[in-house]
Design an enzyme around this catalytic site. Structure first.
Site, PDB file in Angstrom:
ATOM      1  N   SER A 169       0.546  -1.183   0.375  1.00 23.83           N
ATOM      2  CA  SER A 169      -0.095  -0.138   0.190  1.00 23.83           C
ATOM      3  C   SER A 169       0.745   1.062   0.111  1.00 23.83           C
ATOM      4  CB  SER A 169      -0.505   0.195   1.359  1.00 23.83           C
ATOM      5  OG  SER A 169      -2.102   0.690   0.983  1.00 23.83           O
ATOM      6  N   ASP A 335      -8.613  -7.249  -4.401  1.00 23.68           N
ATOM      7  CA  ASP A 335      -7.713  -5.336  -4.283  1.00 23.68           C
ATOM      8  C   ASP A 335      -8.153  -4.006  -4.843  1.00 23.68           C
ATOM      9  OD1 ASP A 335      -6.522  -2.833  -3.190  1.00 23.68           O
ATOM     10  OD2 ASP A 335      -4.764  -4.111  -3.584  1.00 23.68           O
ATOM     11  N   HIS A 368      -7.693  -5.682  -0.300  1.00 21.15           N
ATOM     12  CA  HIS A 368      -6.398  -5.429  -0.345  1.00 21.15           C
ATOM     13  C   HIS A 368      -5.504  -5.398   1.353  1.00 21.15           C
ATOM     14  CE1 HIS A 368      -3.452  -1.907  -0.550  1.00 21.15           C
ATOM     15  NE2 HIS A 368      -4.113  -0.936   0.085  1.00 21.15           N
TER      16      HIS A 368
END
EC number: 2.3.1.31
Lengths: 400, 219
Positions: A169, A335, A368
């Site tokens: 991320s 995701d 995610h």
């Protein structure tokens, strides 16, 4: 009568959190007035400090160091008990003896990013010029600023080249920035669940979160510490919105469905009837105990500004031209914050730069956040990639 | 920061567990070169090349195949030969290998042209549909041929563009590709004798392995 329930006030950690921002329960590298951090916004930040943790031992050749870059709301407490929450480190599943990031083999470094609130200089720190908390007087920071600060930390630790830079991320964005800005200092890179730029949809969600914080009457234009408040309701809402984007519809459905919380019938109120509601409220209220609201504004902004190609005339491949770093790009099927297509665009650019790149898309319905969870396929890939990088760098077994 | 190559002394000797066509392909690749294996499957050929100090990369269509390769420490990306090769720059590799994949591409001709744009040389191996057993199954059995190496039935096979050695040679002529080496392997993966005529290869080679390069310009 309609019952109204909102996020409870987290009075417990307010003082501890403030203390942690200046005096973290971890290692700290302090940089004086003579070593400013040159920020993208044009300001030289000095003095400043970076809080960090290390695990494992640096070998004699200084060739086994791995930098972990943390995600938006995480911190340097990767594999130890968190000083504020008392919970285990956020990546203990991945980091430790015999784990993919094996602390018997590698020297692991994770720093709290600049702009954070766990001991690196940020809006929650005390501004030495005024003796008060920085608040919104803190300059806007970017992902490249975070990486520049990490590079200074690395200089301080006497490490020239990292065996690998790892992160998911926002951490993945830092990984990519590391390779673009310091290609020679990064032997290999493992960017996960990330992208070379923040999409419009992602910026939109961040704006929603920031507006929630700023709409809280306790925010006081960022000067809430002086007022003795914390915009915990706004920050909790921001976290709730963010948290939804970290999961997937399938994951939420599997976990909660439409099940009720401690009851069989709806209460005909705005109470948390559904399990998913009380889960989100819990996520929100536990988050505000450990996180500073202004820091959330600064870090989300840093992600929004991130666009590697923009710094290279819009041509992504230019950012990686002639790069020798080995890459392993990982994405997850469910995701929707950083979908596989964005990782694929990165891989195409890396291929166009003739970089040595692997790309794995892992099938999971966990969204995610999968990079933080127990996904054996991801562990296997990470382990093998690091071993192969270590071998290529001439790393010997057992701590080198 | 030059990537280190394993010294030759630690390379394990070739054991019998490598496929005959893989050994032949590996033998065609010069040591120290940079190779792209298109349709690399589980990465067996890449692993063989790695033991010979060759810098190998792979593209594979199936996610499971890719993840297994990456879990072996190989540099492999998920991609489709038909659509993704256009993204690779000219001359990015010394060799581009297409091993037992040509017949599964939608546009074999375009793929072949791309191989020789991306790589200085290309190595292509494919099952020979002119092999006598194939001919016999169609002629006598009256059904689409199936072999040990190509066990799929006609309705669920990924292979959509079968060709014979003769067809392939014709295609190479048509797109002006120079054939540096051509080898036909028999049922046991052994090369047929070099001085045999083409028609014999086309009949008795179970697969063809070709080392190709770009023809000189102006010819």
């Amino acid at each position: 009568m309609t019952k109204v329930q909102s996020i409870p006030s987290p009075s417990v950690h307010t003082e501890e959190r403030a203390h942690e921002a200046d005096h973290p329960s971890s290692l700290v590298a302090a940089f004086g007035a003579d070593q400013p951090l040159r920020l993208d916004c044009g300001i030289d930040l000095a003095p400043f400090q970076i809080a960090y943790q290390t695990y494992g031992k640096l070998n004699a050749e200084r060739s086994n160091a791995i930098m972990i870059c943390h995600a938006l709301t995480l911190d340097q407490h990767v594999a130890n008990v968190h000083p504020l929450t008392g919970k285990p480190g956020w990546w203990e599943i991945m980091v430790g003896p015999g784990r993919p990031l094996d602390t018997e083999k590698y020297f692991i470094i994770c720093s709290n990013v600049i702009g954070g609130c766990m001991g690196s200089t940020g809006p929650a720190s005390t501004n030495p010029a005024t003796g008060k908390v920085w608040g919104l007087d803190f300059p806007i920071i970017t992902i490249p600023d975070m990486v520049r600060a990490q590079a200074m930390l690395l200089d301080r630790l006497g490490i020239d080249t990292l065996l690998c830079v790892v992160g998911g991320s926002m951490g993945g964005m830092q990984v990519l920035q590391w390779t673009a800005a310091y290609p020679k200092r990064v032997f290999s890179a493992l960017p996960t669940a990330c992208s070379t730029r923040h999409s419009a949809q992602n910026i939109a969600f961040h704006e929603l979160g920031r507006q929630a914080v700023m709409a809280d009457p306790d925010w006081h234009h960022g000067r809430y510490v002086d007022q003795g408040t914390h915009p915990h309701r706004g920050l909790a809402v921001a976290r709730m919105a963010g948290h939804i984007t970290y999961l997937s519809d399938a994951a939420l459905h599997r976990k909660f469905g439409r099940r009720m919380q401690d009851r069989d019938l709806p209460t005909f109120s705005f109470d948390a009837d559904f399990q998913v509601e009380s889960y989100l409220r819990y996520q929100g209220s536990s988050f505000v105990e450990r996180f500073d609201a202004n820091s959330y504004l600064y870090l989300t902004r840093a992600m929004d500004y991130f666009d590697i190609a923009a710094d290279h005339d819009g041509v992504l491949a230019q950012a990686f031209r002639g790069i020798q770093t080995r890459f392993c790009v990982v994405s997850f099927t469910s995701d929707w914050l950083f979908p596989t297509a964005e990782s694929r665009a990165l891989v195409h650019a890396l291929n166009a730069s003739s970089a040595r790149v692997s790309f794995a898309e892992i099938e999971t319905d966990r969204g995610h956040d999968a990079f933080l969870l127990d996904v054996p396929e991801f562990f296997d890939i990470s382990r093998a990639f690091l071993e192969s990088a270590g071998k290529a760098r001439g790393l010997t077994e057992a701590g080198g | 920061m030059q990537q280190q190559v394993l010294p030759l002394a630690v390379v394990p000797p070739d054991t019998g567990h490598y496929r005959g066509d893989h050994l032949l392909v590996a033998e065609m690749v010069e040591r120290g070169s940079k190779v792209l294996d298109v349709g690399c499957g589980e990465g067996d050929l890449l692993q063989l090349l790695e033991t010979r100090g060759i810098d190998g990369r792979g593209i594979e269509l199936s996610r499971e195949g890719v993840n297994r390769c990456v879990a072996k420490g190989l540099a492999v990306v998920q991609g489709d030969a038909d659509t993704d090769l256009v993204n690779y720059p000219d001359d990015a590799f010394d060799y581009v290998i297409l091993s037992q994949t040509l017949q599964a591409t939608r546009q074999p001709k375009v793929v072949l042209e791309n191989l020789l744009r991306i790589g200085r040389r290309a190595i292509v191996s494919f099952p020979n549909f002119g092999f006598w057993k194939m001919r016999l199954q169609l002629l006598v059995g009256g059904h689409m041929p199936r072999t040990e190496n190509l066990p799929a039935t006609w309705y669920d096979t990924p292979n959509i563009h079968f060709c014979t050695i003769k067809d392939f040679v014709q295609l190479c002529d048509e797109i002006n590709v120079k054939m540096e080496r051509a080898v036909a392997l028999d049922m046991y993966g052994r090369p047929l004798r070099v001085n045999l005529p083409w028609w014999f290869w086309n009949m008795f080679g179970e697969q063809g392995v070709f080392l190709l390069s770009r023809a000189e310009k102006g010819r």
